[in-house]
Design an enzyme around this catalytic site. Structure first.
Site, mmCIF file in Angstrom:
data_model
loop_
_atom_site.group_PDB
_atom_site.id
_atom_site.type_symbol
_atom_site.label_atom_id
_atom_site.label_comp_id
_atom_site.label_asym_id
_atom_site.label_seq_id
_atom_site.Cartn_x
_atom_site.Cartn_y
_atom_site.Cartn_z
ATOM 1 N N LYS A 29 0.838 -1.197 0.000
ATOM 2 C CA LYS A 29 0.000 0.000 0.000
ATOM 3 C C LYS A 29 0.880 1.257 0.000
ATOM 4 O O LYS A 29 2.104 1.182 0.224
ATOM 5 C CB LYS A 29 -0.912 -0.054 1.229
ATOM 6 N N TYR A 69 -12.634 -2.641 -3.077
ATOM 7 C CA TYR A 69 -13.140 -2.671 -1.693
ATOM 8 C C TYR A 69 -14.674 -2.589 -1.646
ATOM 9 O O TYR A 69 -15.212 -2.023 -0.694
ATOM 10 C CB TYR A 69 -12.529 -1.513 -0.903
ATOM 11 N N ASN A 132 -1.820 -0.006 7.269
ATOM 12 C CA ASN A 132 -1.366 -1.371 7.590
ATOM 13 C C ASN A 132 -0.499 -2.024 6.506
ATOM 14 O O ASN A 132 -0.398 -3.245 6.425
ATOM 15 C CB ASN A 132 -2.545 -2.247 8.015
ATOM 16 N N HIS A 135 -1.800 -5.368 1.433
ATOM 17 C CA HIS A 135 -3.083 -6.046 1.199
ATOM 18 C C HIS A 135 -2.818 -7.483 0.783
ATOM 19 O O HIS A 135 -1.868 -7.742 0.033
ATOM 20 C CB HIS A 135 -3.877 -5.350 0.078
ATOM 21 N N GLU A 146 -9.987 -10.227 -7.639
ATOM 22 C CA GLU A 146 -9.044 -9.110 -7.523
ATOM 23 C C GLU A 146 -7.970 -9.172 -8.615
ATOM 24 O O GLU A 146 -7.573 -8.139 -9.166
ATOM 25 C CB GLU A 146 -8.392 -9.117 -6.137
HETATM 26 P P1 ADP Z 1 -7.965 -6.802 5.348
HETATM 27 O O1 ADP Z 1 -7.178 -5.762 4.566
HETATM 28 O O2 ADP Z 1 -7.144 -7.375 6.473
HETATM 29 O O3 ADP Z 1 -8.579 -7.854 4.470
HETATM 30 P P2 ADP Z 1 -10.585 -5.481 5.618
HETATM 31 O O4 ADP Z 1 -11.005 -6.054 4.300
HETATM 32 O O5 ADP Z 1 -11.505 -5.603 6.786
HETATM 33 O O6 ADP Z 1 -9.163 -6.036 6.096
HETATM 34 O O7 ADP Z 1 -10.299 -3.922 5.443
HETATM 35 C C1 ADP Z 1 -9.669 -3.441 4.282
HETATM 36 C C2 ADP Z 1 -8.753 -2.309 4.652
HETATM 37 O O8 ADP Z 1 -9.512 -1.213 5.159
HETATM 38 C C3 ADP Z 1 -7.756 -2.614 5.781
HETATM 39 O O9 ADP Z 1 -6.630 -3.349 5.334
HETATM 40 C C4 ADP Z 1 -7.405 -1.217 6.228
HETATM 41 O O10 ADP Z 1 -6.494 -0.600 5.303
HETATM 42 C C5 ADP Z 1 -8.744 -0.506 6.109
HETATM 43 N N1 ADP Z 1 -9.464 -0.517 7.396
HETATM 44 C C6 ADP Z 1 -10.106 -1.566 7.965
HETATM 45 N N2 ADP Z 1 -10.658 -1.211 9.149
HETATM 46 C C7 ADP Z 1 -10.372 0.107 9.313
HETATM 47 C C8 ADP Z 1 -10.659 1.084 10.336
HETATM 48 N N3 ADP Z 1 -11.380 0.749 11.406
HETATM 49 N N4 ADP Z 1 -10.198 2.335 10.179
HETATM 50 C C9 ADP Z 1 -9.481 2.672 9.074
HETATM 51 N N5 ADP Z 1 -9.179 1.818 8.078
HETATM 52 C C10 ADP Z 1 -9.612 0.550 8.184
#
Ligand code: ADP
Length: 169
Positions: A29, A69, A132, A135, A146
């Site tokens: 990211k 997303y 984080n 992805h 995807e």
């Molecule tokens: P993952 O990436 O682990 O599959 P999700 O699909 O739940 O997780 O969420 C997608 C992305 O959205 C996360 O990797 C993160 O970048 C962002 N995200 C998720 N929860 C939050 C939050 N509470 N606040 C801000 N960003 C979030």
């Protein structure tokens, strides 16, 4: 029975071992690219034994990111997520190998870096859920969707890795 180049084939042409053709989408990211973590992340997947079959750098549009997303559209953080993900370049990759989707999720760690185990990408390089680093697709079906969204089939390379017999039976 390799049906096409998008990762739908689940059987290796060379060894016949089920599952080694599984593919997943991994993206470094914007925060990971800005922090110069691309090499370390690529290294972890190479070291594990997975095969890189696609890689590119791009600045993603909000339109593409909202398709990526789509399941999160109703979340209150969604606009911030699109803003962050489109803010600067991503490095997106397709990795192939046995059980790569599930193993990659383990290597990447929990969504919230504060809860991610040390040794995972997020557990080693992150603090906050909004930044984080990486992805990883969360299911085989999700990965197929995807990969088709981000890559043209000509950008995915079928190649034989010379250490295949040291990685698989
Ligand atoms: P993952 O990436 O682990 O599959 P999700 O699909 O739940 O997780 O969420 C997608 C992305 O959205 C996360 O990797 C993160 O970048 C962002 N995200 C998720 N929860 C939050 C939050 N509470 N606040 C801000 N960003 C979030």
């Amino acid at each position: 029975d390799v049906s096409n180049n998008f990762g739908f084939g689940h059987y290796s042409t060379s060894s016949g071992i089920a599952g080694v053709r599984e593919r997943t989408l991994i993206a470094v990211k914007p925060d990971g690219v800005q922090r110069r973590l691309v090499g370390q992340i690529v290294h972890r997947f190479e070291q594990r034994g997975f095969k890189l079959v696609g890689l590119k750098m791009l600045k993603a549009s909000e339109d593409l990111l909202s398709q990526h997303y789509h399941e999160l559209k109703k979340k209150d953080f969604f606009p911030y997520l699109l803003c962050y993900m489109s803010s600067s370049p991503l490095v997106i990759m397709v990795w192939e190998g046995h059980n790569v989707v599930q193993t990659s999720r383990m290597m990447v760690g929990s969504t919230n870096p504060a809860e991610a185990n040390p040794g995972t990408v997020r557990g080693d390089f992150g603090i906050h859920v909004s930044r984080n680093v990486v992805h990883a697709s969360d299911s085989v079906e999700g990965a197929q969707r995807e990969i088709q969204l981000w890559f043209n089939h000509t950008e995915l390379i079928d190649w034989d890795c010379c250490d295949h017999s040291s990685t698989y039976e």
